[in-house]
Write an enzyme that holds these catalytic residues in place. Structure first.
Site, PDB file in Angstrom:
ATOM      1  N   ALA A 164      18.359  86.706  40.132  1.00 52.97           N
ATOM      2  CA  ALA A 164      17.393  86.800  39.162  1.00 52.97           C
ATOM      3  C   ALA A 164      17.683  87.282  37.557  1.00 52.97           C
ATOM      4  CB  ALA A 164      16.124  87.750  39.429  1.00 52.97           C
ATOM      5  N   GLU A 165      17.283  86.474  36.615  1.00 52.89           N
ATOM      6  CA  GLU A 165      17.972  86.749  35.287  1.00 52.89           C
ATOM      7  C   GLU A 165      17.609  88.106  34.807  1.00 52.89           C
ATOM      8  OE1 GLU A 165      15.792  82.665  34.570  1.00 52.89           O
ATOM      9  OE2 GLU A 165      16.046  83.987  36.299  1.00 52.89           O
ATOM     10  N   ASN A 166      16.579  88.690  35.323  1.00 54.30           N
ATOM     11  CA  ASN A 166      16.113  90.267  34.744  1.00 54.30           C
ATOM     12  C   ASN A 166      17.154  91.127  35.652  1.00 54.30           C
ATOM     13  OD1 ASN A 166      14.696  89.759  37.261  1.00 54.30           O
ATOM     14  ND2 ASN A 166      13.459  91.372  36.915  1.00 54.30           N
TER      15      ASN A 166
END
Length: 219
Positions: free
Chosen positions: A49-51
Site C-alpha cells: 500500500a502506498e501509505n
C-alpha cells in the site's frame, strides 16, 4: 457468470490467477480490492500500500480495527505474518524502483495501445492522482479491471482515450465484465469471453478493433 457470482467478483477472480507465489502486489480501490478473496491458499503474496504497508491482510472484523492501520484509501486493514510498515516515501521508492510485480487498477478508459486514463473525469472533484501514475509506469505488470461500458453504454476500451491520460502504453492485461484482452505491440488480442457474451457482442461493445486469440477461452 458461472458459479453464480456477480461480475465484479468474476473479474477479481480472473485477476487473481495472474498472481504467483512470492509476488509484491499493489491493488487499486474498487473492484481490485476483491482480488485477495480469490488467491489460492498455497501462495504467499505481500500486498503493498502506498501509505507504507508491505504485507497487508484482510479487512478486520468489526470491533477489531486498529485505528493506526489502514490502506491507501483510508479503510481499516490487518497485517499478515511477516508484514512490515514503512513511511510513504519508502513505499513510493519501492514502486519507482520497479519492486512491485503487479498492480491491479480500475480505469475510466484503456486504449488499444495500452494507454491508461484512470484519474480524472474533467469537471468532477477528485481526491488526487494517488500512486496511479508511478504504479502504471513502474510495476512489472499492469492489469486493469473495469466494466466494458460506462453508465451511458459507451465502450471504455477505446482506440484513443478521450479522458486525460495517467500513463501511456502501460497496460498489459484488460479484464472487463465481458472479456479479457492482452495488450500487444500491434494492438489488442482477445483471450477470453465471459458467459453469456458472444464474440459479436464483444465486437459491438468495443470501440476499437482487436485480434482474436487462436485458443479463445469461453469462461
Amino acid at each position: 457468470m458461472g458459479m453464480g457470482i456477480d461480475k465484479r467478483n468474476q473479474m477479481a477472480m480472473r485477476a487473481a490467477k495472474e498472481i504467483m507465489d512470492g509476488m509484491v502486489v499493489n491493488l487499486g480501490i474498487g473492484i481490485p480490492s476483491l482480488v485477495p478473496n480469490y488467491l489460492r491458499e498455497e501462495i504467499t503474496v505481500m500486498f503493498h500500500a502506498e501509505n507504507g504497508i508491505v504485507g497487508m491482510g484482510p479487512s478486520p472484523e468489526q470491533g477489531e480495527e486498529d485505528e493506526n492501520l489502514c490502506n491507501a484509501g483510508g479503510y481499516p486493514v490487518s497485517l499478515v505474518k511477516g508484514g512490515s510498515y514503512c513511511d510513504s516515501s519508502i513505499a513510493f521508492g519501492m514502486i519507482r524502483r520497479g519492486r512491485v510485480d503487479i498492480t491491479i487498477l480500475g480505469a475510466l478508459q484503456v486504449s488499444e495501445k495500452g494507454d491508461l486514463a484512470n484519474w480524472i473525469v474533467p469537471g468532477k472533484k477528485i481526491p488526487g492522482m494517488g500512486g496511479a501514475m508511478e504504479l502504471a509506469q513502474k510495476a512489472k505488470k499492469v492489469i486493469v479491471l473495469m466494466n466494458h461500458k460506462d453508465k451511458s453504454g459507451k465502450s471504455k476500451v477505446v482506440k484513443n482515450c478521450s479522458f486525460p491520460i495517467t500513463s501511456k502504453a502501460c497496460v498489459d492485461l484488460i479484464i472487463t465484465d465481458m472479456a479479457v484482452f492482452q495488450v500487444k505491440e500491434d494492438g489488442l488480442l482477445l483471450l477470453e469471453v465471459f458467459e453469456p457474451f458472444t464474440l459479436d457482442e464483444i465486437r459491438n461493445a468495443t470501440d476499437c478493433s482487436f485480434q482474436v486469440g487462436t485458443e479463445l477461452l469461453k469462461t
